[in-house]
Enzyme design. Sequence first.
Site, PDB file in Angstrom:
ATOM      1  N   GLN A   1       0.025   2.575  13.412  1.00 53.17           N
ATOM      2  CA  GLN A   1       0.156   1.578  14.515  1.00 53.17           C
ATOM      3  C   GLN A   1       1.656   1.204  14.704  1.00 53.17           C
ATOM      4  O   GLN A   1       1.914   0.346  13.576  1.00 53.17           O
ATOM      5  CB  GLN A   1      -0.731   0.332  14.515  1.00 53.17           C
ATOM      6  CG  GLN A   1      -0.716  -0.098  15.505  1.00 53.17           C
ATOM      7  CD  GLN A   1      -1.376  -1.052  16.463  1.00 53.17           C
ATOM      8  OE1 GLN A   1      -1.342  -1.920  15.388  1.00 53.17           O
ATOM      9  NE2 GLN A   1      -2.175  -1.079  17.242  1.00 53.17           N
TER      10      GLN A   1
ATOM     11  N   ARG B   1      -4.317  -2.658  -8.563  1.00 52.17           N
ATOM     12  CA  ARG B   1      -4.532  -2.893  -7.441  1.00 52.17           C
ATOM     13  C   ARG B   1      -5.975  -3.856  -7.394  1.00 52.17           C
ATOM     14  O   ARG B   1      -6.246  -4.716  -6.408  1.00 52.17           O
ATOM     15  CB  ARG B   1      -4.862  -2.336  -5.829  1.00 52.17           C
ATOM     16  CG  ARG B   1      -2.784  -1.427  -5.602  1.00 52.17           C
ATOM     17  CD  ARG B   1      -2.166  -2.945  -5.585  1.00 52.17           C
ATOM     18  NE  ARG B   1      -0.515  -2.014  -4.910  1.00 52.17           N
ATOM     19  CZ  ARG B   1       0.572  -2.662  -5.283  1.00 52.17           C
ATOM     20  NH1 ARG B   1       0.329  -4.555  -5.508  1.00 52.17           N
ATOM     21  NH2 ARG B   1       1.647  -2.732  -4.566  1.00 52.17           N
TER      22      ARG B   1
ATOM     23  N   LEU C   1       0.623  -0.736  -0.384  1.00 44.53           N
ATOM     24  CA  LEU C   1       0.432   0.053  -0.798  1.00 44.53           C
ATOM     25  C   LEU C   1       1.050   1.354  -0.228  1.00 44.53           C
ATOM     26  O   LEU C   1       0.362   2.404  -0.980  1.00 44.53           O
ATOM     27  CB  LEU C   1      -0.991   0.183   1.579  1.00 44.53           C
ATOM     28  CG  LEU C   1      -1.835   1.220   1.844  1.00 44.53           C
ATOM     29  CD1 LEU C   1      -2.526   0.914   0.322  1.00 44.53           C
ATOM     30  CD2 LEU C   1      -2.980   0.895   2.958  1.00 44.53           C
TER      31      LEU C   1
ATOM     32  N   ARG D   1       7.054  -0.338  17.038  1.00 44.20           N
ATOM     33  CA  ARG D   1       7.674   0.116  18.526  1.00 44.20           C
ATOM     34  C   ARG D   1       7.119   0.623  19.681  1.00 44.20           C
ATOM     35  O   ARG D   1       7.561   0.286  20.820  1.00 44.20           O
ATOM     36  CB  ARG D   1       8.708   1.123  18.268  1.00 44.20           C
ATOM     37  CG  ARG D   1       9.753   1.596  18.787  1.00 44.20           C
ATOM     38  CD  ARG D   1       9.880   2.984  18.253  1.00 44.20           C
ATOM     39  NE  ARG D   1      11.290   3.230  19.118  1.00 44.20           N
ATOM     40  CZ  ARG D   1      12.004   4.325  18.889  1.00 44.20           C
ATOM     41  NH1 ARG D   1      11.773   4.961  17.655  1.00 44.20           N
ATOM     42  NH2 ARG D   1      13.298   4.637  19.082  1.00 44.20           N
TER      43      ARG D   1
ATOM     44  N   ASN E   1      -6.717  11.727  -2.009  1.00 44.19           N
ATOM     45  CA  ASN E   1      -7.256  12.285  -2.940  1.00 44.19           C
ATOM     46  C   ASN E   1      -7.828  11.041  -4.353  1.00 44.19           C
ATOM     47  O   ASN E   1      -7.292  10.023  -4.239  1.00 44.19           O
ATOM     48  CB  ASN E   1      -6.811  13.150  -4.261  1.00 44.19           C
ATOM     49  CG  ASN E   1      -5.520  12.663  -4.881  1.00 44.19           C
ATOM     50  OD1 ASN E   1      -5.812  12.087  -6.029  1.00 44.19           O
ATOM     51  ND2 ASN E   1      -4.281  13.469  -4.282  1.00 44.19           N
TER      52      ASN E   1
END
Length: 254
Positions: free
Chosen positions: A130, A215, A118, A133, A204
């Site tokens: 997310q 994809r 992605l 670490r 956008n």
Amino acid sequence: MAETKMNVQLLAHTQLTQEFFDVAGDEFRDILLNQLATDGQVVALSAIRTCYSANKPSEIVAKEGAKYFGSKASDGGGGTDADRLFRQIVASKHTSTLEHLTFTFAIEGVSRALLAQLTRHRAGFSFSVQSQRYVRMGSGDRSGGFDYVVPKEAKIGAAEYVFVSAMEAAQKAYDDLRKAGVPAEDARAVLPQAASTNLVMTVNLRALLDFYAKRRKGNGAQAEIADLAETLRQEVTEVEPWTAQFFEGVSASV
């Protein structure tokens, strides 16, 4: 630790301001505008016509809205003459004017493998992900261990047992490293690409159409990201139905 399923929610999308309505309402009443066009169509028309009109951007809809949104498409296609203009713009590849329409999504329960794919789409995309670490993934941590995504092809016969066993082994390795005093930021190195993650993504319309072309299902994309592409298309066309033809056009032209 458990298998997760993808969840996508549209958090926000382009909306008009009250200041805009105060201006447009002089000649093109608010109630009429709401009946004839979505907020995204109004922004798209304002951007497109700014390139070709002597009118100021803030005046476009007030002075030209009735013409474009209030009459049938002059090209014989469906919708209004604004829809005809949008088709013309896409056909001529003047799609920079569609960059003014943005969509923000909460994307949950996807694999780190999908994330890597992605984030190759950078122009027109923003990501907040997310962190492995700062979010500790130990079995005894608040997370309860890392969750994971099982590819469809790994759910056939004995493959699923092998796959889940690998996830359990990775969890044990992570837990043992943490017990040995290894910081979470270093212990995460043993977590697999199947480990699930969550993110907020803003994109956008122009960039999203390009993403979908690359994809979408049936175009060689891996199943998980193809499912994401289809879900994003559904979320966008629900709030901006006029964009559906351009996602369909992408499929037809590839």
